[in-house]
Write an enzyme that holds these catalytic residues in place. Sequence first.
Site, PDB file in Angstrom:
ATOM      1  N   LYS A  52       0.849  -1.004   0.120  1.00 27.66           N
ATOM      2  CA  LYS A  52       0.118  -0.185   0.030  1.00 27.66           C
ATOM      3  C   LYS A  52       0.917   1.281   0.059  1.00 27.66           C
ATOM      4  O   LYS A  52       1.458   1.541   0.998  1.00 27.66           O
ATOM      5  CB  LYS A  52      -1.076  -0.097   1.267  1.00 27.66           C
ATOM      6  CG  LYS A  52      -1.873   1.191   1.257  1.00 27.66           C
ATOM      7  CD  LYS A  52      -2.792   1.241   2.430  1.00 27.66           C
ATOM      8  CE  LYS A  52      -4.083   2.255   2.157  1.00 27.66           C
ATOM      9  NZ  LYS A  52      -3.454   3.525   1.927  1.00 27.66           N
ATOM     10  N   GLY A 508     -31.163  13.770  -7.566  1.00 29.67           N
ATOM     11  CA  GLY A 508     -30.320  13.062  -8.479  1.00 29.67           C
ATOM     12  C   GLY A 508     -30.079  14.071  -9.645  1.00 29.67           C
ATOM     13  O   GLY A 508     -29.015  13.692 -10.649  1.00 29.67           O
ATOM     14  N   GLY A 509     -30.363  15.276  -9.831  1.00 30.91           N
ATOM     15  CA  GLY A 509     -30.622  16.086 -11.113  1.00 30.91           C
ATOM     16  C   GLY A 509     -30.146  17.271 -10.706  1.00 30.91           C
ATOM     17  O   GLY A 509     -28.868  17.459 -10.246  1.00 30.91           O
ATOM     18  N   LYS A 510     -31.099  18.360 -10.326  1.00 35.25           N
ATOM     19  CA  LYS A 510     -30.668  19.551 -10.148  1.00 35.25           C
ATOM     20  C   LYS A 510     -31.094  20.001  -8.572  1.00 35.25           C
ATOM     21  O   LYS A 510     -30.637  20.955  -8.118  1.00 35.25           O
ATOM     22  CB  LYS A 510     -31.243  20.883 -11.166  1.00 35.25           C
ATOM     23  CG  LYS A 510     -30.456  20.522 -12.507  1.00 35.25           C
ATOM     24  CD  LYS A 510     -31.091  21.647 -13.543  1.00 35.25           C
ATOM     25  CE  LYS A 510     -32.883  21.139 -13.887  1.00 35.25           C
ATOM     26  NZ  LYS A 510     -33.312  21.956 -14.746  1.00 35.25           N
ATOM     27  N   ASP A 562     -42.512  22.519  -8.576  1.00 33.23           N
ATOM     28  CA  ASP A 562     -43.278  21.689  -9.335  1.00 33.23           C
ATOM     29  C   ASP A 562     -44.245  20.645  -8.835  1.00 33.23           C
ATOM     30  O   ASP A 562     -43.946  19.761  -7.883  1.00 33.23           O
ATOM     31  CB  ASP A 562     -42.208  20.816 -10.279  1.00 33.23           C
ATOM     32  CG  ASP A 562     -43.181  20.050 -11.412  1.00 33.23           C
ATOM     33  OD1 ASP A 562     -44.145  20.221 -11.322  1.00 33.23           O
ATOM     34  OD2 ASP A 562     -42.299  19.376 -12.158  1.00 33.23           O
ATOM     35  N   SER A 571     -45.739  10.727 -12.859  1.00 28.22           N
ATOM     36  CA  SER A 571     -44.766   9.786 -11.972  1.00 28.22           C
ATOM     37  C   SER A 571     -43.751  10.492 -11.574  1.00 28.22           C
ATOM     38  O   SER A 571     -43.403  11.707 -11.993  1.00 28.22           O
ATOM     39  CB  SER A 571     -44.240   8.665 -12.523  1.00 28.22           C
ATOM     40  OG  SER A 571     -43.624   8.868 -13.736  1.00 28.22           O
ATOM     41  N   ALA A 580     -30.177   9.146 -15.631  1.00 23.71           N
ATOM     42  CA  ALA A 580     -29.571   9.002 -16.783  1.00 23.71           C
ATOM     43  C   ALA A 580     -28.894  10.240 -17.096  1.00 23.71           C
ATOM     44  O   ALA A 580     -29.255  11.036 -17.998  1.00 23.71           O
ATOM     45  CB  ALA A 580     -30.572   8.699 -17.888  1.00 23.71           C
ATOM     46  N   ARG A 581     -27.837  10.508 -16.334  1.00 26.34           N
ATOM     47  CA  ARG A 581     -27.087  12.008 -16.510  1.00 26.34           C
ATOM     48  C   ARG A 581     -25.541  11.437 -16.178  1.00 26.34           C
ATOM     49  O   ARG A 581     -25.209  10.218 -15.844  1.00 26.34           O
ATOM     50  CB  ARG A 581     -27.382  12.764 -15.293  1.00 26.34           C
ATOM     51  CG  ARG A 581     -28.937  13.286 -15.498  1.00 26.34           C
ATOM     52  CD  ARG A 581     -29.256  14.164 -14.375  1.00 26.34           C
ATOM     53  NE  ARG A 581     -30.288  14.612 -14.368  1.00 26.34           N
ATOM     54  CZ  ARG A 581     -30.930  15.815 -14.693  1.00 26.34           C
ATOM     55  NH1 ARG A 581     -30.045  16.700 -14.805  1.00 26.34           N
ATOM     56  NH2 ARG A 581     -32.350  16.236 -14.637  1.00 26.34           N
TER      57      ARG A 581
END
Length: 644
Positions: A52, A508-510, A562, A571, A580-581
């Site tokens: 290591k 997971g987006g903005k 929103d 949904s 999917a980013r």
Amino acid sequence: MPKPNDQIAQASKPRPRARARKDTAALPEQFTPQLATLVDRAPEGAWQYEVKYDGYRMLARIRDGEVRLFTRNGHDWTERLPRQTKALQALKLKDSWLDGEVVSLNGDGLPDFQALQNAFDIGRSLDIVYYLFDAPFLNGQDQRQAPVEKRRAALKAALGANKSKLLRFSEAFTAHHRDIIESAFDLALEGVIGKRLGSPYVSSRSADWVKLKCRLRQEFVIVGYTRPKGSRSGFGALLLAVNDDSGLVYAGRVGTGFDQAALTSIYAQLTPLERKASPLGKPLTSAQTHGVHWVEPTLVGEVQFAEWTREGVIRQAAFVALRTDKPAAQIIHEQPRTAKSMKAAKQPDTDVKITHPDRVIDPQSGTQKQQLAQFYDSISQSILPFLVHRPVALLRAPEGIEGEQFFQKHSERLAIPNIKQLDPALDPGHARLMEIDSPRALIGAVQMGTVELHTWGATTDKIETPDLFVLDLDPDPALPWAAMVEAAQLTLSVLDELGLQTFVKTSGGKGLHLVVPLARRDNWDTVKAFAKAVSQFMAERLPERFTATSGPKNRVGKIFIDYLRNARGASTVAAYSVRARPGLPVSVPVSREELEGLSGAQQWTVANLQERLNGLKADPWAGYANRQKISQKMWDKLGAQPPE
């Protein structure tokens, strides 16, 4: 120490669990390295061990003859290592990603981290050796599914023409692991790395790579310092902390291990970071804070020590060096897993055949289809409670996230392995809705190119009465993350005032999702109207911060609350679904207490989610239950009326 030998004992070699790729593959623009899991002792099974190295992890990308060197966090250090770059160019390799560690060696030929830092400080790359130990991509071949011993053999062969002393192959040892570890301890090495024979390369922390440390040693966030005493200059001791679910937690102090140059250099970096209040989540005693100067928690220092006390404080600490390659937000109390828990990584259900397993889903992380299936399989116990008994919509990207993407809400003619088709009466006039109710169905969805999983706000047994509503805080991309956290706290305050318990998850987006569980009483129109009333209430009270109208033009400098996803048939991305980013972030439930400490909506990805799950001390959504009712009093407080 036992002499290295590159011949692995064939008698103990297991049958590889993954086959090697022989076809060429596109080289990812960026790449995340495999990380080792700290263990308390060597696990059973067939393993090989390496030193290591006490240095900086470094990845080399060779593409079209150009060599670039990156740290584990993606920082380009090519200009800081010109001689090593030139030595790699001389190998004349085709498209490759090589993995290794840069170190400085002392007079005994052993790694010296302080010497490495000094070499970088004065720009003397001639003193830095690049030890290479893996090749996930080599000469245009994607080797990630090949067994580790085959990848390393190919790497060693590729380094055969190397004439530079600055490039070296990290040899493995053939002696018994106990002998190796004892020798490493005697030589005062940091530790050893074990790699399970037959294992593939994965861009995440893995149970197939383990680290055993000769001494307790890890990184800490520096949160303060004390004044020097006597003839000492600079500072007396550094106050240390680690991150946990409640924020920064005090971990003790270190006052030894500094030479005069270190005292001067570190003090110069501490002074401009001074602050009045403690950055710790919990206050210390007056005795612990006497004479302390608090600093912004941005510097990270590596410390070796004797033990952790029951109170979570280190004993007999000695400073090693500052670390610039690891951000403060990632520093936690490293706790070794037991050797018994280090079983081979579970493969997805064998009933589901993954076709094109090596197809790259996300070029940024290099994640392949098979690896995405393994990820979903590994978190199935976390995600399935949010999928079962609900219609699911799939976001599919059959050619990867840079290709065509489309939603699929109905089963239609496409046969998704093991997916449950629901009663046609739930959605008259359409093909059947779908449900994912098992790990096999989850993997079946991935087999058909699914990346994201979105669910309705109602269960299949009472489809007309939602059991939750969601407020999606969707920001103008130009807003800083701090504005998002503030907006969430303001909205939560209003929901608290209404008497509605609310749960938070990263999108997971903005942005962030605020989820309000409900008793199954009101219909879709009523629930959507109530969510709209909350959105409009916020926009009317704070028009400079919020908007209740969709569209980019309406949210310039604002956050759109929103409410539209609460209609029948709409949904929301499920908790623990991948997005999917680039980098494949994950939508993750968080506690209210964690909100201020979040660094962004994409803080967790397929590469680091398992670390969070392993480190959780409590369910961040503890108390979640579908029992709340929307009352007339709540409507009145919002200045709205339920639909007729």
